[in-house]
Design an enzyme around this catalytic site. Sequence first.
Site, PDB file in Angstrom:
ATOM      1  N   ASN A 216      10.367  -0.693  -9.868  1.00  0.00           N
ATOM      2  CA  ASN A 216       9.754  -2.014 -10.039  1.00  0.00           C
ATOM      3  C   ASN A 216       8.981  -2.301  -8.762  1.00  0.00           C
ATOM      4  OD1 ASN A 216       8.965  -4.627 -10.404  1.00  0.00           O
ATOM      5  ND2 ASN A 216      11.008  -5.500 -10.445  1.00  0.00           N
TER       6      ASN A 216
ATOM      7  N   SER B 187      -4.310  -0.996   0.552  1.00  0.00           N
ATOM      8  CA  SER B 187      -3.262  -1.872   1.081  1.00  0.00           C
ATOM      9  C   SER B 187      -3.829  -3.259   1.335  1.00  0.00           C
ATOM     10  CB  SER B 187      -2.701  -1.315   2.394  1.00  0.00           C
ATOM     11  OG  SER B 187      -1.823  -2.254   2.992  1.00  0.00           O
TER      12      SER B 187
ATOM     13  N   HIS C 141      -5.325  -5.219   7.050  1.00  0.00           N
ATOM     14  CA  HIS C 141      -6.368  -4.529   6.295  1.00  0.00           C
ATOM     15  C   HIS C 141      -7.539  -5.445   5.935  1.00  0.00           C
ATOM     16  CE1 HIS C 141      -4.302  -0.705   6.106  1.00  0.00           C
ATOM     17  NE2 HIS C 141      -3.175  -1.399   5.992  1.00  0.00           N
TER      18      HIS C 141
ATOM     19  N   ASP D 120      -7.504   1.944   4.661  1.00  0.00           N
ATOM     20  CA  ASP D 120      -8.200   1.475   5.867  1.00  0.00           C
ATOM     21  C   ASP D 120      -9.702   1.382   5.690  1.00  0.00           C
ATOM     22  OD1 ASP D 120      -5.748   1.509   7.081  1.00  0.00           O
ATOM     23  OD2 ASP D 120      -6.114   3.300   8.294  1.00  0.00           O
TER      24      ASP D 120
ATOM     25  N   GLY E 153       0.822  -1.205   0.000  1.00  0.00           N
ATOM     26  CA  GLY E 153       0.000   0.000   0.000  1.00  0.00           C
ATOM     27  C   GLY E 153       0.854   1.251   0.000  1.00  0.00           C
ATOM     28  N   SER E 154       2.007   1.202   0.666  1.00  0.00           N
ATOM     29  CA  SER E 154       2.916   2.344   0.663  1.00  0.00           C
ATOM     30  C   SER E 154       3.413   2.629  -0.747  1.00  0.00           C
ATOM     31  CB  SER E 154       4.105   2.064   1.589  1.00  0.00           C
ATOM     32  OG  SER E 154       3.664   1.818   2.907  1.00  0.00           O
TER      33      SER E 154
END
Length: 434
Positions: free
Chosen positions: A286, A213, A218, A192, A84-85
């Site tokens: 990547n 995420s 999650h 979230d 998710g980051s």
Amino acid sequence: MSHRKDRLLAEVRAYHREQESGGRFEPGVTEIWPSGAVLDANDRVALVEAALTMRIAAGSDCRKFESAFARRLGLRKAHLTNSGSSANLLALTALTSPVLGERRLRPGDEVITVAAGFPTTVNPIIQNGLVPVFVDIELGTYNATAEHVARAIGPRTRAISMAHALGNPFQAAEIAELAEAHGLFLVEDNCDAVGSTYRGRLTGTFGDLSTVSFYPAHHLTMGEGGCVLTSNMALARVVESLRDWGRDCWCEPGESNRCLKRFSYQMGTLPEGYDHKYIFSHVGYNLKATDIQAALGRSQLNRLDEFCAARRHNWRRLREGLDGLPHLLLPRATEGSDPSWFGFVMTIGPEAPFTTAELVAFLEERRIGTRRLFAGNLTAHPAYQGVEHRVSGTLTNSDIVTGRTIWTGVYPGLTDEMIDYVVTSIKEFVAARG
């Protein structure tokens, strides 16, 4: 061969049943986690079956998940990522692409965001040479309001990037309208809040781009993983390029000439006819996911409604059980929303005869897991000292949650018995301290 595979997968199901035959809940002994993955036999079989194909990179399972997830949210394109980051990084970086012409974000441009949140909503702003403009939140919903955002818009503001706090939607429709009126991009961090709605519309569908995420905490999990979603096909193309090394080619790995022009391009100062598979139009990364991750995600997606219902049920049981308890500000849903909650958040009142640390210690001693509201006020952390930023108004409530706010779990792995034990424990703690 198919019979052997069927027998093997049947054994996997039997193995899962053996592993999952756990004991009863023991109050004060069994850990009550604030978050976690809920995995069943189908998930285990999906992982093993994907492993048997030996597709160890991105492939057909990734494409099938992307299509299914985009359809589920009613959007045109979804691109899987390794976290998710990374999804947040791709979404913000996409807005700096030269493809966007005069609308592209450039170093020094401002992006409005929330001070009290998770770092990876904010970090891509800084990593792209942009300037975060921090706004405060309101207590109870723990979201910034459209009014907060409107006051923060300045002459260099070019975008808004915000997360729905613990599954509780921010005023997405109003903020999207603000963005449109001022010519700003909106990135919706939906990590979230998958399954939440605002004014009857799913979160993650209001922004130019949204992110999700699939970390175990999650709503759906792939172990690690994330996703960028959009209905803007130009932005989708940029996201894909940035995720896949920055290449200009859109062929899937293993494909060679889908456009039928592989050796007919002339781009940059390359010679005419240079192989399009090796032409790069962005300085990319990547950040792809793998088929094994996607296979688990496809299995989990079948249970999304069940998971969201369980989160809502657990949150309501906690809210009703603790209603009226003194010294604790309990959470409330944003007006017009139906959250698929990530956690149950509580703020200790200023006159409470106990401290945050005392409540946390009491709950943790009873094996009830707690978490802070992520970073609290991000501007107080060492990582952001000296980072160029602007604060709109004050961050009073962000400071309050830094010192006095915690949350406990509502994830689908919790039973009514566990939730009731959390309620009883908090009531006992408060009563003992007057």
